[in-house]
Structure formats: C-alpha cells, structure tokens
Design an enzyme around this catalytic site. Structure first.
Site, PDB file in Angstrom:
ATOM      1  N   ASP A  92      45.805  38.591  41.581  1.00 33.27           N
ATOM      2  CA  ASP A  92      45.478  39.224  42.851  1.00 33.27           C
ATOM      3  C   ASP A  92      45.336  40.727  42.642  1.00 33.27           C
ATOM      4  OD1 ASP A  92      48.430  39.388  42.556  1.00 33.27           O
ATOM      5  OD2 ASP A  92      48.337  40.395  44.489  1.00 33.27           O
ATOM      6  N   GLU A 156      51.216  39.399  43.874  1.00 31.09           N
ATOM      7  CA  GLU A 156      52.096  40.483  43.425  1.00 31.09           C
ATOM      8  C   GLU A 156      51.854  41.761  44.198  1.00 31.09           C
ATOM      9  OE1 GLU A 156      53.549  43.943  41.292  1.00 31.09           O
ATOM     10  OE2 GLU A 156      51.436  43.473  41.684  1.00 31.09           O
TER      11      GLU A 156
END
Length: 451
Positions: A92, A156
């Site tokens: 991500d 994250e």
C-alpha cells in the site's frame, strides 16, 4: 561493487525488476477506500501473490485482515534444519497528494536523472522487489539457505493495525528466527545503514464546536465564538515559540547517542527554503529520532476559494504525534488528548478520536543477525562500514513481532534514503540502491544461515 556471482546475478535481473516495479507502481493501492478504489489494492495484492507463486512459494494466501485490507503471505521451504527468516514489505502507498506537483504521473514509473519516479517506488513497493531480487540471486547461485516467510502488508501507511491484529490472532504464522523489515532506508545514498530505533505514532482527530450553525460575520462576529479560531489556538499550543513540541506532561529533551546528522545536510535533504529556520532545539538527530514531534496533518475548514463571510460553527483537524523509544504511546495519547481539551478556549466543546496508534521500537543491535548484515553490507558497499541510525517514522508491526516472538532478531533496511522523498510529490528510488541492497540481503541470508 566488487564482482561476485550474487552481485552479477542481481545486476542481470535489474531490467526485469524495473519492468515489474512499473507494473506494481501502476496500482493505485492507497488503503483509504473513501479516496481510492478498493479494487486497486486488491489487484496489487494479487500481483504480489502471483509473484510469490512464480518463485515457488507455498501456502500463498491473501489474508483478510480486520481493517478490511489484505496482506499477502507465502512460505518458501529451505533445507531441513535451516533457520527461518521473515521478509516484510508493504504494497500500500500514500496518496499522491497534489498530482500537479509531480513532474511525471505518480502511478507511472518514470526514469529521470538516473532515478525511478513513482508513488511507492521506494516506500515500499521497491521493498517487495528488493526481497524478490535477493531470493532470485540466491536461487541462481546454489539455492536459498534458509526457510523464508514473506509478508506484504496492505495498510501500513494508514496505521489501522490490520496485520498486527491478524498476527496476534494467528501467533504461529509469522514466527521466525530473524525478521528483515524492508521499509527503512540508508542514512544517505551509498551509505549502508540499519535502523536501530523507530518512533511510535498516534493520530487523533480533534473537533471543536461553538455554535449550532454558521453565522454572518458582520452581524455576529466579534462576540460569537469562532470554532476555527478556537482550533487554531489549540493547535498553536502544541508548540513553543521555537517550534519545540510542548505537550503538557511529555518530556521534550531526550538526546540521540549514535550517528550525527549535519544540520546543513538536513536542510538540503528536507529542501528547507532559504532563510527559513529549522524548528526545535538540540541536534537534528535529537529532534527527529529521540524526541516527540507533533504535526498537524490536515484541517477541515472552508477553502479560500468560495469562502463566505461567516463565523464558523465547527472545525476539525487531524494531529499526528511521533513518540520516541522510552515513552509509551498509550500514555502519550492520553497526554495529547488532555492537552487538547485543557487548551481549548472559550468553553468551546472539544472531542478527540484516536485514529491510529503504534508503539516505538528499539532493536538489539548486538545480536548475531546484525553481524551477518554488517558483513553482507561490507561486500555490497565496498569501503563502507554499516551505520546505525534512528528513524522518525513508525512501523507498528515491529513491536507486535517483538512481543509475539521475543527470540526473533529484527533488522530494518530499505530504500527510503533522503533523496527518495517518500510521502511527498516526486517520490523516487535509486536503482543503484535497489541493486546494492538486494545483494546485501542475499548475502545476509547466506551469512545468517551459516552462523
């Protein structure tokens, strides 16, 4: 880089790595599904899963984590009796911010001046490629000498804790003798560095309400309490005149004992405008690695274009607090909440909501894994000795892994050196750093297996 078969193999794989990173960067995998399609993150997760399957990983799975995102897991068996190493990265990314500020489209990997530009190129899709390159180089030169577990996180950057909660619910899944977190970076390009400490983080959304609705500023301004002005006063109370973070009850004067960070070099790295002062006191390393630091991430208020002459009834802000090792994030969060409530003026109504949180982390740099990494980096970076630095950023998973597996040796390396400009416009990765760190990781796995 001195010639050796592993280094030669990695060099030969770099064109393939660029093509793969181009594919991976193209996914707009921002784990904020109010802004970006969830399908983009799901497609990026499938890409990583397919890459692991192609490398011979077993038990490859898309793990549905409690925050609504997916982490990608796989296991590559090694020789009988070998050690187990967990390789971590995340797919991500941060939003691209102002796309007009990018010299090239943020989700198109573009080479310019010897660097590869694109959102996630360094943080941390490049980390996924770093791990793959290291494993491919070992497979081409005698095989991978350890059992490998691979985990690629899907949220994250949001700090929503999906993978941490999943790991806690499945405590055997990520158990390993050593963990290589590929989400840090060298102190500067060409200087091999492991990150010894991470600051934790808490994020709070603060809302102030003063009126039932907006009012005409000519008719009521001067007596009616303005929620936006109240919010500005609260946020200003979080810093002293010199910019030092001043949260009631939180000590702001710790010091850093390791690597020095030259102030002029920091100004260049941070691209501070001429004549603008740095904030805080103490050394730069003290300020960014050893002390708490508050940042106002955003404010909800009327934009200048289209604003009306109104007294604002409500205003919100998102506030981040970086928490250094030695301070408990839960306690720091409580202090921040109390500070915001105490410093709200005029009896205005204030509420706070915790959005995300992670504890600070300190590694045991005396462990055998660090000696193995130092030897590996000396080969990958000839003439350079491995350095130890802190990092102001947060990787909440580190503390979860340390708590679940106290025997595990945790190392932090990666591609996020200052020129990478992670989280900002025009993020980039140095292909030379990707190549050297892939070599270093491959040699580390060999050294660690033999130790």
């Amino acid at each position: 880089m001195s010639s050796n078969p592993v280094a030669e193999t990695v060099a030969s794989l770099m064109p393939r790595a660029r093509a793969e990173l181009t594919e991976l960067v193209a996914f707009q995998s921002v784990a904020d599904f109010d802004q970006f399609p969830k399908s983009e993150s799901e497609a990026a997760a499938r890409w990583v899963a397919d890459a692991l399957t192609a490398e011979g990983f077993q038990d490859v799975a898309l793990l549905d984590t409690p925050d609504g995102t997916q982490s990608v897991y796989g296991h590559l068996p090694g020789p009988a009796g070998a050690k187990t190493v967990l390789l971590y990265a995340h797919y991500d990314v941060q939003p691209p911010l102002d796309e007009a500020g990018w010299a090239t489209p943020p989700f198109e990997l573009t080479e310019r001046d010897g660097r590869w530009y694109g959102r996630g190129a360094a943080d941390c899709k490049g980390g996924v490629l770093m791990h793959l390159l290291a494993l491919r180089a070992l497979k081409a030169n005698g095989g991978v000498p350890v059992h490998v577990k691979f985990i690629a996180e899907g949220s994250e950057e949001q700090g929503t804790g999906g993978l941490e909660r999943y790991a806690e619910a499945h405590p055997g899944l990520l158990d390993a003798d050593a963990v290589v977190i590929g989400d840090a970076g060298n102190f500067r390009t060409g200087l091999p560095t492991v990150t010894a400490t991470l600051r934790g983080m808490t994020m709070l959304r603060v809302r102030i309400d003063t009126l039932e609705g907006n009012l005409h500023s000519g008719q009521f301004g001067g007596a009616a309490p303005d929620a936006l002005s109240a919010l500005i006063r609260v946020l200003d109370s979080l810093r002293a005149k010199d910019g030092t973070t001043t949260i009631d009850g939180l000590t702001p004067d710790a010091s850093w004992d390791g690597l020095r960070y030259d102030e002029e070099q920091f100004r260049k790295d941070a691209k501070v405008l001429d004549g603008v002062e740095l904030i805080g006191d103490g050394t730069v390393a003290d300020r960014i690695w050893a002390r708490p630091a508050v940042t106002v991430l955003g404010i909800d208020c009327p934009p200048v274009v289209g604003a009306t002459p109104s007294v604002q009834a409500s205003a919100r802000a998102l506030v981040s607090l970086r928490v250094p090792p030695g301070i408990d994030t839960d306690e720091a969060t409580k202090l921040l909440q109390v500070h915001l409530e105490t410093h709200t003026p005029w009896g205005a109504r204030v509420s706070t909501e915790r959005i995300g949180q992670g504890q600070p982390f300190s590694a045991d740099t005396t462990s055998p894994a660090y000696a193995a990494m130092a030897d590996a980096m000396a080969v990958a970076y000839p003439g350079q000795e491995m350095q130890y630095a802190g990092q102001g950023g947060s990787i909440p998973l580190c503390n979860t892994l340390a708590a679940l597996y106290p025997h595990a040796e945790i190392l932090l390396i990666g591609l996020s050196e200052p020129e990478a400009r992670i989280h900002a416009v025009n993020e980039s990765v140095s292909p030379e750093e990707l190549e050297r760190l892939s070599v270093a990781e491959a040699l580390f796995l060999r050294n660690y297996a033999a130790g």
